[in-house]
Scaffold this motif. Structure first.
Motif, PDB file in Angstrom:
ATOM      1  N   ARG A 192      36.462  47.204  35.784  1.00 22.53           N
ATOM      2  CA  ARG A 192      36.808  47.682  34.444  1.00 22.53           C
ATOM      3  C   ARG A 192      38.275  48.060  34.349  1.00 22.53           C
ATOM      4  N   GLN A 193      38.882  48.311  35.498  1.00 24.47           N
ATOM      5  CA  GLN A 193      40.268  48.771  35.516  1.00 24.47           C
ATOM      6  C   GLN A 193      41.253  47.685  35.924  1.00 24.47           C
ATOM      7  N   GLY A 207      33.160  37.686  31.795  1.00 22.40           N
ATOM      8  CA  GLY A 207      34.143  38.749  31.883  1.00 22.40           C
ATOM      9  C   GLY A 207      33.628  40.089  31.397  1.00 22.40           C
ATOM     10  N   ARG A 208      32.513  40.077  30.668  1.00 20.89           N
ATOM     11  CA  ARG A 208      31.954  41.333  30.152  1.00 20.89           C
ATOM     12  C   ARG A 208      30.945  41.971  31.099  1.00 20.89           C
ATOM     13  N   LEU A 211      38.676  34.604  30.501  1.00 26.87           N
ATOM     14  CA  LEU A 211      37.669  35.417  31.192  1.00 26.87           C
ATOM     15  C   LEU A 211      38.258  36.784  31.576  1.00 26.87           C
ATOM     16  N   VAL A 212      39.483  36.779  32.114  1.00 25.77           N
ATOM     17  CA  VAL A 212      40.121  38.045  32.492  1.00 25.77           C
ATOM     18  C   VAL A 212      40.407  38.885  31.252  1.00 25.77           C
ATOM     19  N   LEU A 213      40.829  38.244  30.164  1.00 28.30           N
ATOM     20  CA  LEU A 213      41.093  38.978  28.927  1.00 28.30           C
ATOM     21  C   LEU A 213      39.811  39.599  28.378  1.00 28.30           C
ATOM     22  N   ALA A 214      38.703  38.871  28.443  1.00 26.42           N
ATOM     23  CA  ALA A 214      37.425  39.409  27.979  1.00 26.42           C
ATOM     24  C   ALA A 214      36.989  40.591  28.834  1.00 26.42           C
ATOM     25  N   GLN A 215      37.324  40.564  30.095  1.00 29.78           N
ATOM     26  CA  GLN A 215      37.021  41.679  30.990  1.00 29.78           C
ATOM     27  C   GLN A 215      37.751  42.944  30.539  1.00 29.78           C
TER      28      GLN A 215
END
Length: 274
Positions: free
Chosen positions: A90-91, A114-115, A165-169
């Motif tokens: 999450r960080q 990513g979620r 994917l990283v942005l959605a995370q």
């Protein structure tokens, strides 16, 4: 559907990721030894250096994938290994240099993964997750391609899917190992401009491994130059992109000019005499 307010999606960016006297090794081979860095908060850091100097290894350690053999990596003053994998994700998010998608997976299905760090037994896929995924697809220009299979896309398109994917995370610290891989010059600058937007408007801390020195100087606030598993220089682009550092790190002679657009250092290599 009424989208959640963006401030509920975007992460708070207080705190800092730092490494204190870390040594990193694969099997019995030490790659980095007694290395210390502090990443400027809510800024863009570029890591440069010749192939094999340990740039990707450092990113893997900062992401919590490769535990240090010695020393500590701290996130907000707390050792990184004291976070669970879900808390860490999450960080801190990592875009690796090479990624392999499951066979047949669609763009939407992969980006939605990513979620996962934001879900759990009692919190399944929500409206907030849907908004975060849609926003990531828009930012990476993948809207309309949601049902395409990832393995059918071009290399540049696949790179944008992994970035989405990283942005959605939605981590507040984003580690990117050569994010412009497989992209032509126009799309390289498009991705880097997006990274600049994420930093300036949404205050994400970004750390990028880059090979293009002029891109590093143009887009980064802070540059770390590595050589043989050590930090050779660190500071502003003006501090690091200079003839002395480039000669030491890359063994090249270079003339440094001023970029006429951004007024940042611009490297012009001096070819060896025939």
């Amino acid at each position: 559907m009424n989208a959640p307010h963006l401030s509920h999606i975007l992460a708070s960016c207080s705190g800092q990721l730092q490494a204190n006297n870390i040594s990193l090794a694969y099997s019995n081979t030490t790659i980095l030894s007694e290395l210390s860095i502090a990443l400027p908060n809510a800024r863009i850091t570029a890591i440069i250096g010749p192939n094999g100097c340990g740039k990707s290894t450092l990113l893997r350690a900062l992401a919590g994938i490769l535990p240090p053999a010695r020393g500590q990596i701290l996130l907000d003053g707390k050792p990184l290994q004291h976070y669970t994998a879900r808390e860490r994700a999450r960080q801190v998010g990592l875009l690796p240099q090479v990624s392999t998608a499951p066979s047949g997976i669609t763009v939407m299905d992969l980006v939605s993964r990513g979620r996962f760090p934001h879900q759990g037994w009692f919190r399944q896929y929500s409206e907030e997750d849907e908004f975060a995924v849609d926003h990531a697809l828009q930012l990476t220009r993948l809207t309309g391609m949601e049902t395409r299979r990832v393995d059918e896309l071009s290399g540049g398109q696949r790179q944008r899917v992994w970035l989405a994917l990283v942005l959605a995370q939605n981590p507040r610290i984003m580690l990117m190992d050569e994010p412009t891989t497989y992209l032509d010059i126009a799309h390289q600058h498009e991705i880097l401009a997006l990274c600049l937007q994420l930093n300036r408007r949404q205050h994400h801390t970004l750390v990028m491994v880059l090979h293009d020195l002029n891109q590093a100087a143009r887009y980064a606030d802070h540059i770390i130059a590595m050589k043989d598993g050590q930090i050779a220089a660190a500071g502003t682009p003006a501090d690091v992109i200079c003839p002395t550092v480039l000669a030491h790190v890359f063994d090249i002679d270079a003339h440094i000019m001023t970029d006429p657009i951004t007024h940042t250092p611009m490297v012009v290599p001096i070819p060896p005499r025939p």
